[in-house]
Design an enzyme around this catalytic site. Structure first.
Site, PDB file in Angstrom:
ATOM      1  N   GLY A   1      -3.897  -1.886  -2.942  1.00  0.00           N
ATOM      2  CA  GLY A   1      -2.479  -1.498  -2.577  1.00  0.00           C
ATOM      3  C   GLY A   1      -2.437  -1.795  -4.497  1.00  0.00           C
TER       4      GLY A   1
ATOM      5  N   GLY B   1       0.497  -0.926   0.083  1.00  0.00           N
ATOM      6  CA  GLY B   1       0.245   0.230   0.446  1.00  0.00           C
ATOM      7  C   GLY B   1       0.684   1.215   0.007  1.00  0.00           C
ATOM      8  CG  PHE B   2       0.152   6.335   0.410  1.00  0.00           C
ATOM      9  CD1 PHE B   2       1.318   6.843  -0.380  1.00  0.00           C
ATOM     10  CD2 PHE B   2      -0.376   6.864   1.528  1.00  0.00           C
ATOM     11  CE1 PHE B   2       1.393   7.800   0.558  1.00  0.00           C
ATOM     12  CE2 PHE B   2      -0.309   8.613   1.910  1.00  0.00           C
ATOM     13  CZ  PHE B   2       0.870   8.703   1.815  1.00  0.00           C
ATOM     14  CB  ILE B   3       1.358   3.972   4.805  1.00  0.00           C
ATOM     15  CG1 ILE B   3       0.651   5.504   5.034  1.00  0.00           C
ATOM     16  CG2 ILE B   3       2.024   4.165   5.791  1.00  0.00           C
ATOM     17  CD1 ILE B   3      -0.190   6.017   6.112  1.00  0.00           C
TER      18      ILE B   3
ATOM     19  CG  ASP C   1      -0.872  -5.253   0.155  1.00  0.00           C
ATOM     20  OD1 ASP C   1      -0.459  -4.311   0.536  1.00  0.00           O
ATOM     21  OD2 ASP C   1      -2.290  -5.714  -0.915  1.00  0.00           O
TER      22      ASP C   1
ATOM     23  CE1 TYR D   1     -10.335   2.707   8.017  1.00  0.00           C
ATOM     24  CE2 TYR D   1     -10.340   5.345   8.125  1.00  0.00           C
ATOM     25  CZ  TYR D   1     -10.278   4.720   7.482  1.00  0.00           C
ATOM     26  OH  TYR D   1      -8.598   3.954   7.780  1.00  0.00           O
TER      27      TYR D   1
ATOM     28  CE  LYS E   1      -7.800   0.938  10.548  1.00  0.00           C
ATOM     29  NZ  LYS E   1      -6.695  -0.610  11.096  1.00  0.00           N
TER      30      LYS E   1
END
Ligand code: UDP
Length: 320
Positions: free
Chosen positions: A36, A10-12, A31, A149, A153
């Site tokens: 991603g 993914g991005f991070i 992943d 969401y 979380k």
């Protein structure tokens, strides 16, 4: 050290993998490429300390093996992006809760320290600014998909803290505030890559709502530094931290700034929330972090200001 990163394509996750490799560690990534992309890690594939598996973290047998082979774990795999969340609430809730349950339970069997990624979204509709980790969370109605969401979380956070308190599993949670940088895709609703792509293409820049809502943006490299600092310190287990910047800007002003920095002639258009997302959609009007807890813990502060953050994203999209 051997690190396992879920959501590592993914991005991070891909930026974290890169930095851990740069620091001499061994990195395994898992992943399922749902949000991603293999392109995010293509440049790492030839690295001899980098390993990756394309599969879901719901594959318990695989995850048990990967956890066993790791010294520390970063659990970043999750359903992210407001657009995705509103369109696929079942997937959001199930992915976010189930995967964290699996990872925490496996990490606990081997007592591997584990980082759980959370989000500033958990503050919900709170009006107490700046947001501090110990303040009340204010959730919206369960009929509004967006808040699923935040709730999913928040459950992940409760579980991580509970594992530490009850079972002495070393866990750390961080709430990320609008992380941006190269490789972030606008596909799932993130505002900065969307505006940049629109401005470069000369297409209308779509501001949702009246544009008076604001956000604070953090560069992914600052976030990665915080993630590594938090897991390098054994005294922080059981804690929840904000990771963010206080460079607050309204989304309307952001559209203007991006347009100007791109030298673009794009028109700025205002799109009602019900058209952008769904009927009855509720946005967060402000989202400002108090980062004094993480600064006191590891000396972390964001170092990259908004113009540089935007310039990095613009350069990335121009190259792409
Ligand atoms: N937004 C926008 N245009 C877009 C995408 C997002 O105006 O093309 C707005 C969105 O409604 C929100 C803010 O930008 O107020 C930040 O949205 P994003 O999806 O990046 O993340 P959020 O902070 O809402 O989780």
């Amino acid at each position: 050290m051997r690190y396992l990163i879920t959501g590592g394509a993914g991005f991070i996750g891909s930026h974290l993998a890169e930095e851990l490799l740069r620091r001499g560690h061994e990195v395994a990534v898992v992943d399922d490429l749902s949000t991603g992309g293999i392109n995010n890690i293509r440049h790492l594939k030839t690295h001899d300390r980098f390993h990756y598996v394309i599969d879901s973290c719901s594959n318990v047998q695989l995850m048990a093996e990967l956890v066993d082979g790791a010294d520390k774990i970063y659990h970043l795999a999750a359903a992210v992006g407001v657009k995705l969340i509103v369109e696929s609430p079942v997937r959001t809730i199930e992915t976010n809760i189930r995967l964290t349950e699996i990872l925490l339970s496996l990490a606990n069997k081997k007592k591997r320290p584990i980082f759980i990624a959370s989000t500033s979204e958990v503050y919900g509709k709170s009006q107490e600014f700046p947001f501090r980790e110990d303040q009340d969370l204010v959730m919206g109605a369960t009929t509004k998909g967006r808040w699923s969401y935040a709730c999913s979380k928040a459950i992940d956070e409760f579980l991580a803290v509970a594992y530490w308190k009850e079972r002495k599993l070393p866990t750390v949670v961080a709430r990320l505030f609008n992380t941006v940088g190269p490789r972030q895709t606008g596909q799932y609703g993130m505002v900065v890559p969307n505006f940049v792509k629109q401005a470069i293409a000369g297409a209308p820049i779509t501001v949702f709502g009246d544009g008076k809502q604001s956000r604070c943006f953090t560069h992914v490299s600052d976030v990665v530094r915080a993630l590594i600092g938090l897991m390098d310190n054994d005294a922080l287990y059981g804690n929840v931290f904000n990771i963010g910047n206080n460079n607050e800007i309204s989304i309307g002003d952001l559209a203007k700034q991006v347009r100007e920095m791109c030298g673009s002639k794009s028109e700025i258009v205002y799109v009602p929330y019900e058209k952008a997302y769904e009927q009855g959609f509720e946005d967060m009007q402000r989202r400002v972090p108090d980062v004094s807890k993480i600064t006191a813990a590891i000396g972390w502060k964001p170092s990259i200001a908004l113009p540089q953050i935007l310039q990095d994203v613009i350069d990335y999209h121009r190259r792409a």
